[in-house]
Design a protein around this motif. Structure first.
Motif, PDB file in Angstrom:
ATOM      1  N   ILE A 147      33.023  -2.183  35.830  1.00  0.00           N
ATOM      2  CA  ILE A 147      33.083  -3.598  36.158  1.00  0.00           C
ATOM      3  C   ILE A 147      33.190  -3.832  37.663  1.00  0.00           C
ATOM      4  CG2 ILE A 147      35.592  -3.935  36.045  1.00  0.00           C
ATOM      5  CD1 ILE A 147      35.039  -6.526  34.488  1.00  0.00           C
ATOM      6  N   LEU A 148      33.669  -2.822  38.395  1.00  0.00           N
ATOM      7  CA  LEU A 148      33.785  -2.968  39.839  1.00  0.00           C
ATOM      8  C   LEU A 148      32.424  -2.936  40.529  1.00  0.00           C
ATOM      9  CD1 LEU A 148      36.922  -0.763  40.614  1.00  0.00           C
ATOM     10  CD2 LEU A 148      36.791  -3.225  40.175  1.00  0.00           C
ATOM     11  N   SER A 149      31.388  -2.592  39.772  1.00  0.00           N
ATOM     12  CA  SER A 149      30.037  -2.640  40.337  1.00  0.00           C
ATOM     13  C   SER A 149      29.632  -4.086  40.641  1.00  0.00           C
ATOM     14  CB  SER A 149      29.026  -2.005  39.379  1.00  0.00           C
ATOM     15  OG  SER A 149      28.970  -2.712  38.150  1.00  0.00           O
ATOM     16  N   TYR A 171      43.602  -5.039  33.146  1.00  0.00           N
ATOM     17  CA  TYR A 171      42.594  -4.800  34.189  1.00  0.00           C
ATOM     18  C   TYR A 171      41.343  -5.641  33.918  1.00  0.00           C
ATOM     19  CZ  TYR A 171      38.638  -2.151  36.214  1.00  0.00           C
ATOM     20  OH  TYR A 171      37.478  -1.772  36.847  1.00  0.00           O
ATOM     21  N   TYR A 172      40.863  -5.625  32.692  1.00  0.00           N
ATOM     22  CA  TYR A 172      39.676  -6.408  32.339  1.00  0.00           C
ATOM     23  C   TYR A 172      39.941  -7.910  32.474  1.00  0.00           C
ATOM     24  CZ  TYR A 172      36.618  -2.672  30.649  1.00  0.00           C
ATOM     25  OH  TYR A 172      35.786  -1.574  30.562  1.00  0.00           O
ATOM     26  N   ARG A 173      41.130  -8.344  32.085  1.00  0.00           N
ATOM     27  CA  ARG A 173      41.458  -9.763  32.178  1.00  0.00           C
ATOM     28  C   ARG A 173      41.511 -10.212  33.640  1.00  0.00           C
ATOM     29  NH1 ARG A 173      42.793 -11.417  27.168  1.00  0.00           N
ATOM     30  NH2 ARG A 173      43.554  -9.829  25.716  1.00  0.00           N
ATOM     31  N   LEU A 174      42.137  -9.404  34.474  1.00  0.00           N
ATOM     32  CA  LEU A 174      42.219  -9.746  35.891  1.00  0.00           C
ATOM     33  C   LEU A 174      40.832  -9.783  36.521  1.00  0.00           C
ATOM     34  CD1 LEU A 174      43.671 -10.272  38.552  1.00  0.00           C
ATOM     35  CD2 LEU A 174      44.025  -7.798  38.785  1.00  0.00           C
ATOM     36  N   LEU A 191      36.878  12.410  31.967  1.00  0.00           N
ATOM     37  CA  LEU A 191      37.067  11.438  33.040  1.00  0.00           C
ATOM     38  C   LEU A 191      36.329  10.137  32.752  1.00  0.00           C
ATOM     39  CD1 LEU A 191      36.833  13.630  36.283  1.00  0.00           C
ATOM     40  CD2 LEU A 191      38.844  12.412  35.428  1.00  0.00           C
ATOM     41  N   MET A 192      35.103  10.262  32.241  1.00  0.00           N
ATOM     42  CA  MET A 192      34.317   9.070  31.925  1.00  0.00           C
ATOM     43  C   MET A 192      34.969   8.275  30.806  1.00  0.00           C
ATOM     44  SD  MET A 192      31.878   8.726  33.997  1.00  0.00           S
ATOM     45  CE  MET A 192      31.016   7.430  33.111  1.00  0.00           C
ATOM     46  N   LYS A 193      35.534   8.979  29.845  1.00  0.00           N
ATOM     47  CA  LYS A 193      36.197   8.312  28.733  1.00  0.00           C
ATOM     48  C   LYS A 193      37.466   7.612  29.214  1.00  0.00           C
ATOM     49  CE  LYS A 193      38.038   9.054  24.083  1.00  0.00           C
ATOM     50  NZ  LYS A 193      38.282  10.041  22.991  1.00  0.00           N
ATOM     51  N   LYS A 194      38.179   8.268  30.136  1.00  0.00           N
ATOM     52  CA  LYS A 194      39.447   7.738  30.615  1.00  0.00           C
ATOM     53  C   LYS A 194      39.263   6.609  31.623  1.00  0.00           C
ATOM     54  CE  LYS A 194      43.921   9.213  32.459  1.00  0.00           C
ATOM     55  NZ  LYS A 194      44.727  10.367  32.938  1.00  0.00           N
ATOM     56  N   TYR A 195      38.240   6.766  32.497  1.00  0.00           N
ATOM     57  CA  TYR A 195      38.055   5.800  33.584  1.00  0.00           C
ATOM     58  C   TYR A 195      36.693   5.108  33.536  1.00  0.00           C
ATOM     59  CZ  TYR A 195      42.120   8.199  35.542  1.00  0.00           C
ATOM     60  OH  TYR A 195      43.372   8.732  35.732  1.00  0.00           O
ATOM     61  N   PHE A 239      46.407  -1.986  37.576  1.00  0.00           N
ATOM     62  CA  PHE A 239      45.996  -2.199  36.188  1.00  0.00           C
ATOM     63  C   PHE A 239      44.883  -1.240  35.777  1.00  0.00           C
ATOM     64  CE2 PHE A 239      47.777  -6.543  37.051  1.00  0.00           C
ATOM     65  CZ  PHE A 239      48.848  -6.411  36.186  1.00  0.00           C
ATOM     66  N   PHE A 240      44.055  -0.825  36.728  1.00  0.00           N
ATOM     67  CA  PHE A 240      43.007   0.149  36.423  1.00  0.00           C
ATOM     68  C   PHE A 240      43.605   1.436  35.860  1.00  0.00           C
ATOM     69  CE2 PHE A 240      40.435   3.832  37.637  1.00  0.00           C
ATOM     70  CZ  PHE A 240      39.191   3.485  37.142  1.00  0.00           C
ATOM     71  N   PHE A 241      44.706   1.870  36.451  1.00  0.00           N
ATOM     72  CA  PHE A 241      45.317   3.132  36.044  1.00  0.00           C
ATOM     73  C   PHE A 241      46.375   2.997  34.959  1.00  0.00           C
ATOM     74  CE2 PHE A 241      43.822   4.280  40.378  1.00  0.00           C
ATOM     75  CZ  PHE A 241      43.060   5.395  40.039  1.00  0.00           C
ATOM     76  N   THR A 242      46.852   1.787  34.698  1.00  0.00           N
ATOM     77  CA  THR A 242      47.966   1.649  33.761  1.00  0.00           C
ATOM     78  C   THR A 242      47.668   0.845  32.506  1.00  0.00           C
ATOM     79  OG1 THR A 242      48.827  -0.328  34.892  1.00  0.00           O
ATOM     80  CG2 THR A 242      49.617   1.829  35.661  1.00  0.00           C
TER      81      THR A 242
END
Length: 220
Positions: free
Chosen positions: A16-18, A81-84, A7-11, A73-76
């Motif tokens: 960055i949401l911190s 996601y990082y750019r946004l 899970l940590m590797k995948k998500y 974008f977080f899931f796909t």
């Protein structure tokens, strides 16, 4: 333990949401400056823009618009996601810095009757929790522009023309809502557009350069 590692590797990019742990307390602290002197953001054009309570609908849809884009974008697509997030959080930080160093606000909210209709009721509620300070540049407008850019830049979503058009219409509606609800001056929206023009190359230039390497073109 193995599942946790997966899970940590995948998500793991959730880190960055911190940024919210920085933004929310900072924004809340600025909102406590009610009653303190601030520079009034006001132009003659603002006086020509009529108040319209119906724009509370796209204004509130902003929360879903931004959250849905980040979640998608977080899931796909981790890169998108990082750019946004880079685009959104950079502009949000600049906005906080501007409001900290240059306190600003508006002075043209009209008197409204919250019993007139549900829309006026919602506007009255919004105004009761959101004082007319810390308005330049408009985060509502800036983040809306950022989300629409992310959709247009997505190799997957950009192929869905109805979605792109719907996003564009919602983005414009949100920007208009900020001035028609008298939440912001037109200066705040122009400031957001200018900031978006400056931040865009920071968030998306690497992607553009990469595409140029493989296609031989520079696609904007």
């Amino acid at each position: 333990m193995e599942n946790m590692k997966k899970l940590m590797k995948k998500y793991g990019h959730v880190w960055i949401l911190s940024y919210g742990l920085i933004y929310l307390p900072w924004f809340a602290a600025l909102q406590q400056n009610v009653g303190k002197p601030y520079h009034v953001m006001h132009t003659a054009l603002d006086d020509l823009i009529p108040f319209n309570e119906y724009f509370i609908v796209p204004y509130l849809l902003w929360f879903l618009y931004v959250a849905a884009a980040i979640a998608y974008f977080f899931f796909t697509n981790k890169d998108d996601y990082y750019r946004l997030c880079t685009f959104l959080f950079t502009g949000m930080t600049i906005s906080l810095l501007v409001c900290t160093l240059y306190p600003n606000g508006t002075d043209f909210r009209p008197a409204i009757n919250p019993d007139k209709n549900i829309f006026c009721f919602l506007v009255a509620k919004l105004w009761s929790i959101d004082p007319c300070i810390n308005v330049f540049p408009s985060i509502h407008a800036y983040n809306s522009i950022g989300v629409h850019i992310s959709i247009c830049r997505s190799q997957t979503l950009s192929k869905n023309k109805p979605l792109v058009w719907a996003s564009g219409i919602l983005m414009v509606s949100i920007c208009i809502a900020t001035v028609c609800l008298k939440q912001h001056s037109i200066l705040d929206v122009f400031g957001s557009m200018l900031m978006a023009m400056v931040i865009y190359p920071i968030a998306y230039a690497p992607e553009t350069a990469s595409r140029k390497k493989y296609t031989g073109t520079f696609d904007f």
